[in-house]
Design a protein around this motif. Sequence first.
Motif, mmCIF file in Angstrom:
data_model
loop_
_atom_site.group_PDB
_atom_site.id
_atom_site.type_symbol
_atom_site.label_atom_id
_atom_site.label_comp_id
_atom_site.label_asym_id
_atom_site.label_seq_id
_atom_site.Cartn_x
_atom_site.Cartn_y
_atom_site.Cartn_z
ATOM 1 N N TYR A 123 0.792 -1.230 0.000
ATOM 2 C CA TYR A 123 0.000 0.000 0.000
ATOM 3 C C TYR A 123 0.825 1.282 0.000
ATOM 4 N N ILE A 128 -5.720 5.635 3.965
ATOM 5 C CA ILE A 128 -6.914 4.803 4.101
ATOM 6 C C ILE A 128 -8.118 5.693 3.806
ATOM 7 N N GLN A 132 -14.222 0.517 4.933
ATOM 8 C CA GLN A 132 -14.110 -0.666 4.070
ATOM 9 C C GLN A 132 -12.679 -0.850 3.574
ATOM 10 N N ASP A 133 -12.029 0.237 3.248
ATOM 11 C CA ASP A 133 -10.638 0.174 2.795
ATOM 12 C C ASP A 133 -9.741 -0.351 3.922
ATOM 13 N N LYS A 134 -10.006 0.121 5.129
ATOM 14 C CA LYS A 134 -9.226 -0.346 6.281
ATOM 15 C C LYS A 134 -9.438 -1.841 6.498
ATOM 16 N N LYS A 136 -10.281 -4.026 4.246
ATOM 17 C CA LYS A 136 -9.619 -4.713 3.135
ATOM 18 C C LYS A 136 -8.134 -4.878 3.426
ATOM 19 N N ARG A 137 -7.507 -3.841 3.937
ATOM 20 C CA ARG A 137 -6.083 -3.887 4.256
ATOM 21 C C ARG A 137 -5.796 -4.846 5.408
#
Length: 158
Positions: A123, A128, A132-134, A136-137
């Motif tokens: 990344y 972030i 949802q992105d967090k 996903k990570r």
Amino acid sequence: MAEPQPSQEPKPLTEQELRQWLLALLSRREYSALELKQKLKQKGASAEQTADLLDWVQQRNYQSELRYARQLIQAKLHKGYGWFYINQLCAEQGLEKSLVQAVLDELNVDWLSIASEAYQKKYADKPIVDYQDKQKRMRYLQSRGFDGQVIQQLFKQL
């Protein structure tokens, strides 16, 4: 039309030929005992021959589970994999848990720094965007074999 050829099964290798073949294999890279058993079985070695040949290579230190475990674990640590992934892989390779733990203790692994490197590689410095992105990570790190505690520590640092 060509005449059908009689099926010719390869003749079984002698013990000497199997030893030479094993030495050629082991001269290229490390193998676990489980991998060697499978390869010997494919070559047509009997269970008794396989046991004898494995004893022979281990007595002469041509094959070592400890050496193989070190090499495998260091390679996976270098590629950014976590504890769960490494443990699962080692179990699949037939390595004992106590041996794996001894190698990990010997290497004194800093899981947080390895997780951080894996995260940065994937990344970089992208912020972030949302929850949802967090997630996903976090799932990415979990799929690499890091436990929840390490992942939480990493995200606190970010």
